[in-house]
Motif scaffolding. Sequence first.
Motif, mmCIF file in Angstrom:
data_model
loop_
_atom_site.group_PDB
_atom_site.id
_atom_site.type_symbol
_atom_site.label_atom_id
_atom_site.label_comp_id
_atom_site.label_asym_id
_atom_site.label_seq_id
_atom_site.Cartn_x
_atom_site.Cartn_y
_atom_site.Cartn_z
ATOM 1 N N TRP A 36 -6.735 5.957 7.206
ATOM 2 C CA TRP A 36 -5.953 6.267 6.128
ATOM 3 C C TRP A 36 -6.867 6.110 4.871
ATOM 4 O O TRP A 36 -7.470 5.033 4.650
ATOM 5 N N TYR A 37 -6.725 7.281 4.088
ATOM 6 C CA TYR A 37 -7.415 7.001 2.740
ATOM 7 C C TYR A 37 -6.332 7.524 1.434
ATOM 8 O O TYR A 37 -5.187 8.081 1.999
ATOM 9 N N ARG A 38 -6.559 7.179 0.462
ATOM 10 C CA ARG A 38 -5.699 7.650 -0.634
ATOM 11 C C ARG A 38 -6.576 8.108 -2.048
ATOM 12 O O ARG A 38 -7.556 7.390 -2.074
ATOM 13 N N GLN A 44 -10.856 8.225 -7.564
ATOM 14 C CA GLN A 44 -11.576 8.806 -6.244
ATOM 15 C C GLN A 44 -10.920 8.638 -5.126
ATOM 16 O O GLN A 44 -10.084 7.492 -5.159
ATOM 17 N N ARG A 45 -10.956 9.191 -4.013
ATOM 18 C CA ARG A 45 -10.528 8.862 -2.635
ATOM 19 C C ARG A 45 -11.190 7.641 -2.113
ATOM 20 O O ARG A 45 -12.207 7.558 -2.125
ATOM 21 N N GLU A 46 -10.332 6.924 -1.665
ATOM 22 C CA GLU A 46 -10.677 5.497 -1.141
ATOM 23 C C GLU A 46 -10.179 5.089 0.233
ATOM 24 O O GLU A 46 -8.967 5.676 0.492
ATOM 25 N N LEU A 47 -10.972 4.435 1.004
ATOM 26 C CA LEU A 47 -10.274 4.047 2.228
ATOM 27 C C LEU A 47 -9.334 2.799 2.127
ATOM 28 O O LEU A 47 -9.674 1.957 1.311
ATOM 29 N N VAL A 48 -8.217 3.102 2.826
ATOM 30 C CA VAL A 48 -7.244 1.979 2.636
ATOM 31 C C VAL A 48 -7.369 1.205 4.161
ATOM 32 O O VAL A 48 -7.562 -0.226 4.028
ATOM 33 N N ALA A 49 -7.516 1.755 5.077
ATOM 34 C CA ALA A 49 -7.691 1.293 6.503
ATOM 35 C C ALA A 49 -8.170 2.093 7.596
ATOM 36 O O ALA A 49 -7.860 3.305 7.407
ATOM 37 N N ASP A 50 -8.966 1.577 8.401
ATOM 38 C CA ASP A 50 -9.341 2.379 9.802
ATOM 39 C C ASP A 50 -9.055 1.409 10.909
ATOM 40 O O ASP A 50 -9.012 0.290 10.726
ATOM 41 N N ILE A 51 -9.044 2.194 11.770
ATOM 42 C CA ILE A 51 -9.024 1.576 13.181
ATOM 43 C C ILE A 51 -9.951 2.311 14.434
ATOM 44 O O ILE A 51 -9.768 3.610 14.490
ATOM 45 N N THR A 52 -10.650 1.803 15.054
ATOM 46 C CA THR A 52 -11.518 2.142 15.949
ATOM 47 C C THR A 52 -10.779 2.530 17.353
ATOM 48 O O THR A 52 -9.777 2.343 17.624
ATOM 49 N N SER A 53 -11.552 3.081 18.118
ATOM 50 C CA SER A 53 -11.002 3.417 19.472
ATOM 51 C C SER A 53 -10.674 2.319 20.289
ATOM 52 O O SER A 53 -9.669 2.320 21.116
ATOM 53 N N GLY A 54 -11.328 1.183 20.054
ATOM 54 C CA GLY A 54 -11.301 -0.062 20.720
ATOM 55 C C GLY A 54 -10.142 -1.076 19.936
ATOM 56 O O GLY A 54 -9.788 -2.197 20.508
ATOM 57 N N GLY A 55 -9.624 -0.357 18.976
ATOM 58 C CA GLY A 55 -8.391 -1.201 18.193
ATOM 59 C C GLY A 55 -9.091 -2.304 16.957
ATOM 60 O O GLY A 55 -8.176 -3.035 16.733
ATOM 61 N N TYR A 79 -0.529 5.085 12.871
ATOM 62 C CA TYR A 79 0.567 4.675 11.751
ATOM 63 C C TYR A 79 -0.129 3.742 10.667
ATOM 64 O O TYR A 79 -1.129 3.128 10.899
ATOM 65 N N LEU A 80 0.594 3.767 9.621
ATOM 66 C CA LEU A 80 0.284 2.992 8.229
ATOM 67 C C LEU A 80 1.535 2.175 7.911
ATOM 68 O O LEU A 80 2.419 2.851 7.385
ATOM 69 N N GLN A 81 1.819 0.953 8.396
ATOM 70 C CA GLN A 81 3.123 0.292 7.791
ATOM 71 C C GLN A 81 2.690 -0.403 6.513
ATOM 72 O O GLN A 81 1.695 -1.201 6.474
ATOM 73 N N MET A 82 3.361 0.052 5.574
ATOM 74 C CA MET A 82 3.014 -0.466 4.181
ATOM 75 C C MET A 82 4.224 -1.481 3.606
ATOM 76 O O MET A 82 5.383 -0.706 3.519
ATOM 77 N N ASN A 83 4.102 -2.650 3.448
ATOM 78 C CA ASN A 83 4.828 -3.517 2.816
ATOM 79 C C ASN A 83 4.682 -4.076 1.618
ATOM 80 O O ASN A 83 3.434 -3.763 1.145
ATOM 81 N N SER A 84 5.692 -4.673 0.721
ATOM 82 C CA SER A 84 5.172 -5.250 -0.543
ATOM 83 C C SER A 84 4.607 -4.118 -1.475
ATOM 84 O O SER A 84 3.669 -4.532 -1.961
ATOM 85 N N ASP A 89 0.058 1.409 -5.761
ATOM 86 C CA ASP A 89 -0.195 2.054 -4.335
ATOM 87 C C ASP A 89 0.183 3.519 -4.424
ATOM 88 O O ASP A 89 -0.004 4.173 -3.377
ATOM 89 N N THR A 90 0.785 3.737 -5.684
ATOM 90 C CA THR A 90 0.935 5.343 -5.745
ATOM 91 C C THR A 90 -0.270 6.056 -5.789
ATOM 92 O O THR A 90 -1.356 5.833 -6.214
ATOM 93 N N ALA A 91 0.079 7.219 -4.622
ATOM 94 C CA ALA A 91 -1.241 8.021 -4.347
ATOM 95 C C ALA A 91 -0.957 9.111 -3.250
ATOM 96 O O ALA A 91 0.163 9.177 -2.778
ATOM 97 N N VAL A 92 -1.712 10.025 -3.216
ATOM 98 C CA VAL A 92 -1.417 10.952 -1.946
ATOM 99 C C VAL A 92 -2.248 10.117 -0.802
ATOM 100 O O VAL A 92 -3.391 9.955 -0.996
ATOM 101 N N TYR A 93 -1.814 9.803 0.322
ATOM 102 C CA TYR A 93 -2.423 9.219 1.487
ATOM 103 C C TYR A 93 -2.997 10.499 2.405
ATOM 104 O O TYR A 93 -2.145 11.094 2.838
ATOM 105 N N PHE A 94 -4.047 10.211 2.929
ATOM 106 C CA PHE A 94 -4.723 11.218 3.696
ATOM 107 C C PHE A 94 -4.916 10.511 5.072
ATOM 108 O O PHE A 94 -5.636 9.527 5.181
ATOM 109 N N CYS A 95 -5.054 11.259 6.259
ATOM 110 C CA CYS A 95 -5.248 10.853 7.390
ATOM 111 C C CYS A 95 -6.690 11.184 7.645
ATOM 112 O O CYS A 95 -6.941 12.721 7.392
#
Length: 116
Positions: A36-38, A44-55, A79-84, A89-95
Motif C-alpha cells: 500500500w502506498y499513499r 509525493q507517493r510514499e510506501l505505507v506498508a508491504d507484505i512479501t509472499s512469505g508474510g 488488506y490495510l487496517q488503519m487505526n488511530s 493520513d489523509t491521502a489517496v491510497y494505492f495498492c
Amino acid sequence: QVQLVESGGGLVQAGGSLRLSCTASGNTFRRNTMGWYRQGPGKQRELVADITSGGITNYANSVKGRFTISRDNAKNTVYLQMNSLKPEDTAVYFCNAADIYGMRYWGKGTLVTVSP
C-alpha cells in the motif's frame, strides 16, 4: 497482467479506523509482494506498508503501531487496517503488486480523508 481494485476508503474522524481492501486478478497473487502506498495533497507517493509472499511485513515509521497489513491468498486480497487515524493520513491510497519478474502493477486508488 495483474489488475488491482481497491475499496474501503472514505471520511473518518481523527482517532477512527478504516480497513482498505485490494483484490487482484490472475493466479500469481500468492507469489507477489503486495503493498500500500499513499499520496497526500502536494506530496509525493510514499510506501505505507508491504507484505512479501512469505508474510514478512514492512511499515513506514509514520504508521508503525497504528496500521496493519495482511493478505488472504485464497481471496487474492490484501488488506490495510488503519487505526488511530490522524489528519496527516489523509491521502489517496494505492495498492501495488510486485511480481517475481520485477513487474509492478497499480490500482486506481481510494481516497481516505481524516477530519480533525
